[in-house]
Design a protein around this motif. Sequence first.
Motif, PDB file in Angstrom:
ATOM      1  N   GLY A 123       9.074 -18.468 -58.856  1.00  7.90           N
ATOM      2  CA  GLY A 123       8.850 -19.105 -60.162  1.00  7.90           C
ATOM      3  C   GLY A 123       9.326 -17.719 -61.123  1.00  7.90           C
ATOM      4  N   LEU A 124       8.776 -16.432 -60.817  1.00 10.17           N
ATOM      5  CA  LEU A 124       9.838 -15.568 -60.930  1.00 10.17           C
ATOM      6  C   LEU A 124      11.660 -15.123 -60.611  1.00 10.17           C
ATOM      7  CD1 LEU A 124       7.596 -12.445 -60.572  1.00 10.17           C
ATOM      8  CD2 LEU A 124       8.215 -13.569 -62.645  1.00 10.17           C
ATOM      9  N   TRP A 125      11.883 -16.295 -60.192  1.00 11.93           N
ATOM     10  CA  TRP A 125      13.183 -16.304 -59.214  1.00 11.93           C
ATOM     11  C   TRP A 125      14.574 -16.881 -60.508  1.00 11.93           C
ATOM     12  CZ3 TRP A 125      15.449 -20.257 -56.273  1.00 11.93           C
ATOM     13  CH2 TRP A 125      16.488 -19.949 -56.014  1.00 11.93           C
ATOM     14  N   GLY A 126      13.147 -18.322 -59.936  1.00 12.10           N
ATOM     15  CA  GLY A 126      13.588 -19.225 -61.067  1.00 12.10           C
ATOM     16  C   GLY A 126      13.911 -18.797 -62.907  1.00 12.10           C
ATOM     17  N   ALA A 127      12.567 -18.509 -63.189  1.00 17.06           N
ATOM     18  CA  ALA A 127      13.323 -18.108 -64.622  1.00 17.06           C
ATOM     19  C   ALA A 127      13.789 -16.776 -64.494  1.00 17.06           C
ATOM     20  CB  ALA A 127      11.626 -17.800 -64.728  1.00 17.06           C
TER      21      ALA A 127
END
Length: 482
Positions: free
Chosen positions: A148-152
């Motif tokens: 999720g952090l990677w995509g955000a």
Amino acid sequence: MTGTIESAAVPVRMPRATRMLLVVVLTVQFTVALDMSVVNVALPDIRDDLGFGADGLPWVVNAYALSFGGLLMLGGRIGDLVGRRRTLLAGLAVFGLAGLGGGLATTPGALIAARAVQGIGAAALAPVAFALITVTFPAGPARSRALGLWGATAAAGGAFGVLIGGLLTESVGWQAVMFINVPIVAFAMFAARGLPADRPVPGATPRLDPVGALLVTAGATTLVLGVVRAERQGWGSAVTIGTLAAAAVLLAAFVLVELRVTEPLLRMGLLIHRPVLGANLFMMLLFSGQFAAFYFTSLYLQQVLDYGPAAAGAAFVPFSGGIVIGSVLATRTMARIGPGRLLALGAVLAAVGFGWFGLAFDVDGTFLRSILGPSLVASIGAGLCFVPLGTAATAGVAAHEAGMAGGLINSSRQIGGSIGLAGLVTLAASVIGPDGGGSERELAHGYAVALETAGGLLVLAAVVALVLVPAKLGGAPAGERG
């Protein structure tokens, strides 16, 4: 902003070494995404200062896209074979030095060369950063939060690139959009010193598959070249058809080689695994729409609503916020909803947002009516997709093939985005007219049609997710399947 995300989505008891690795990976991802968009709003100033011709200016963007998209598979596999920490540090050094060289460039050729070298560095960084997440965080909530952090972070880098590019160009000069990479890279290299040392690949000494590397690099580069030139040459021109045909031959030869060698650059068994295939097809369709949304919204703001570069960049901030909201929601709901259904839900929301853009683009538009609402809906939908995409793209993939899977999913993102954008640019031009449009109303209509079509691509992506990505992922590792 990153700190806020971490506090919301990352366990506070995460070991220090793991937290440091996550900081490095997110910094890398932000930087690569930033550089995809930060140059765009500076192009008019670059043209005037360095004396670019009309045909040469697009290559400030295309040179980066070509080397980045063409070398992603090779970069991911090098990380698997020679070590991810080594590859990451080397990629950072190349990326930072190329940014410095670009800022110091005094001729068009020097700047284009610097951008091409920067793309080489990015091709090493993006798949290795993705692979480090998948091999460090166990499947389940921890990996979902990290993805999720990677995509955000990727989406935030792209959106803030437009904002930062506009602010730096207006206040300092276009050189600053190149120099901005240098301190970010320096921080990432300093932080990367604490990453675990590379471990040798178990078993016999691996080989790189030079023939496969040459074919996929040449094929992917030729494909991106054909696509980015189609906007000016036309899709039906002999140049475009010949370039795309050459790309098809090179990529077909790559597949044949990979089926025969014992240590392939891309093991075709990965694509037989339905979640991996579905994730890569979905990624192509998602970024076909997202690249188009950034491009046409920027043009609409500046050419129809008469925004300046900085104001146009600021208008993209809600898009970044929506991505963060969607990513946080995805980490909390994927276990209940399942990756396939969550991808479909995100794609439908993004399709609604793109369709809303199309309906709201007119000459009397305002930020509140034409930009804010559709930006939030489309970006929350896209944000919902990154966690299940990362999970599906690596479902069952063995650790020693994580870079291979990372190179594949990043290639799908880059090539899908390039093809989709070129096709939608051609569609918009056919609506606007051969002279580029005689009025703001014609421009707005052309951009609206392109974004409504992008919404259709996201509906197709939802179907792909429901058909190919199951509600629950399991089974034998893809690394062990035939």
